[in-house]
Design an enzyme around this catalytic site. Structure first.
Site, short mmCIF file in Angstrom:
data_model
loop_
_atom_site.label_atom_id
_atom_site.label_comp_id
_atom_site.label_asym_id
_atom_site.label_seq_id
_atom_site.Cartn_x
_atom_site.Cartn_y
_atom_site.Cartn_z
N LYS A 125 0.81 -1.22 0.00
CA LYS A 125 0.00 0.00 0.00
C LYS A 125 0.84 1.27 0.00
CE LYS A 125 -1.06 -0.52 4.98
NZ LYS A 125 -0.48 -1.90 5.12
N ASN A 157 -1.74 6.84 6.72
CA ASN A 157 -0.87 5.98 7.51
C ASN A 157 0.60 6.25 7.26
OD1 ASN A 157 -0.69 3.74 9.38
ND2 ASN A 157 0.01 2.49 7.68
N HIS A 162 -1.06 -8.46 11.61
CA HIS A 162 -1.67 -7.83 12.79
C HIS A 162 -2.73 -8.74 13.44
CE1 HIS A 162 0.38 -4.16 11.78
NE2 HIS A 162 -0.21 -4.10 10.60
#
Length: 435
Positions: free
Chosen positions: A110, A133, A179
């Site tokens: 990303k 982010n 995660h």
């Protein structure tokens, strides 16, 4: 309206600045110590704050709470706010954004994809900004200027609490385990957060996705209302073919100066997003070859003793490291390890067997990696010092081989973050170039 922000980092401080600009009564509360630069901004803009703990009475007086993405919605304190709406900075900032939003998420790729979309827009003269982010928070950008396009890199943490946020163009690159400690070690929970990017999209919007990703495609089959779908096949030949102004445009993979099939896929997604945003084909083809990639993502650092060394410190999960290992045909001395996030190393075994010459484990606890790859019979060394890892790798490698730092693990056992790990690697390689 009284707004309380939990967390005084990049997103929290950005939200506080935007709230202050909008005339909202805002208070920042951080359980830890607020970094000096963020604290300076809060003081300069006369935003009240506390650090080193939360005053519950001050928080419970809020009409709305913005929490840091790092705070799970299941945290005890968050669960205690029964009657107070709790949102994230992305949700808050979107209320005030007037331009188009291009949102990029996925387990891997990303950052590269978002940067490339921004690069293409910027090179074509579009008034665009890269946020989310990476770099500045979305909210902080809105305090500085209004843009025609906001290219947002979004993590699962930022997406899981979406209520009204809606991108005009969304890119979901892939969904692979990452995660999982945040999601009870369930990929279903992690995937739900990623797919939340579609929550408010309409048939007027555009969704670019990995055509072979089973989780994404299965989800799309269950939805009645969808944006316009643009599946991208990561295994297709060449880089990208698309129609613009009634003529076909072909871009070859040679026009992109990045290694690996995964980066060719990332580029196809970025090109598609740029085309949907209205970029002329000639602007895309002119700007694409000038994109040089990002630090810590298969970044060439030098070739001491004729051995090419690559910094891929950003690869903190199995899928990303898989892509890195598949990017080379030369024998690889692989530097791996750090904080294991519940990795299943099984998918890497055939790739490591075929491509890796030796493994250097860099971390405080290497048992998972050692146990996973010991059956291959490869040389495996362990160390807690980066300089020792590099020395060992260079002593094993021959001219023409590759030394690859692609840890598949988080960095916090020995380093501040993945950037620190990558920067130290680059510095040490540079020093060896001068010896």
């Amino acid at each position: 309206m009284r707004l309380v922000i939990l967390g005084g980092g990049e997103s929290g401080t950005g939200a506080a600045l935007l709230a202050k600009q909008q005339g909202i009564d805002v208070f920042v509360s951080d359980a830890g110590v607020i970094q000096a630069d963020y604290k300076h901004l809060l003081i300069t803009h006369q935003i009240p704050f506390e650090e080193g703990g939360h005053t519950l009475a001050a928080i419970q007086s809020a009409d709305e709470v913005i929490k840091s993405p790092g705070i799970p919605y299941e945290a005890t304190m968050i669960k205690g706010f029964h009657n107070i709406p709790i949102i994230d900075e992305i949700e808050f900032a979107a209320r005030y954004a007037k331009g188009k939003i291009i949102a990029v998420t996925g387990s891997n790729g990303k950052s590269t994809t978002a940067h490339l979309i921004y690069h293409l827009l910027n090179a074509a003269g579009y008034h665009a900004i890269l946020a989310g982010n990476i770099g500045y928070s979305f909210a902080k950008c809105l305090t500085q200027s209004m843009y025609d396009y906001y290219v947002l890199e979004l993590s699962s943490f930022q997406l899981e609490g979406i209520k009204n946020f809606k991108p005009d163009i969304a890119c979901l690159l892939n969904i692979t385990p990452d995660h999982l400690d945040r999601y009870h070690y369930s990929i279903a929970g992690y995937a739900k957060a990623k797919l939340n990017i579609l929550r408010n999209m309409t048939p007027l919007d555009h969704f670019i996705y990995h055509t072979s990703d089973p989780i994404t495609t299965q989800y799309l089959h269950t939805q009645n209302t969808l944006p316009q779908l643009h599946p991208i096949d990561p295994s297709s030949n060449g880089l990208f073919h698309f129609k613009k102004s009634n003529h076909a445009v072909a871009i070859s993979k040679e026009q992109l100066p990045l290694l690996g099939m995964h980066n060719q896929y990332n580029a196809r997604v970025a090109v598609k997003a740029a085309a949907l945003a209205g970029l002329p084909s000639e602007a895309i083809t002119a700007a694409l070859p000038k994109f040089c990639g990002l630090p810590h993502r298969l970044e060439w650092c030098g070739a001491p003793q004729g051995i090419d060394c690559y910094n891929d410190s950003k690869s903190t999960n199995i899928a990303s490291t898989t892509a890195a290992l598949l990017s080379f045909s030369q024998p690889i001395i692989w530097i791996a390890g750090g904080i294991d996030k519940g990795n299943d190393y099984g998918p890497l075994l055939p790739i490591v067997r075929d491509r890796v010459k030796a493994i250097i484990c860099l971390g405080k606890e290497n048992n998972a990696i050692v146990q996973a790859f010991r059956p291959l019979g490869l040389p495996i060394e362990e160390t807690q010092k980066l300089s020792s890892a590099i020395d060992s790798a260079l002593s094993i490698a021959l001219p023409g081989d590759v030394v690859l730092l692609s840890p598949a693990c988080a960095s916090f056992d020995l380093f501040k973050n993945f950037e620190d790990r990558g920067n130290q690697f680059k510095e040490k390689i540079s020093a060896r170039m001068q010896q």
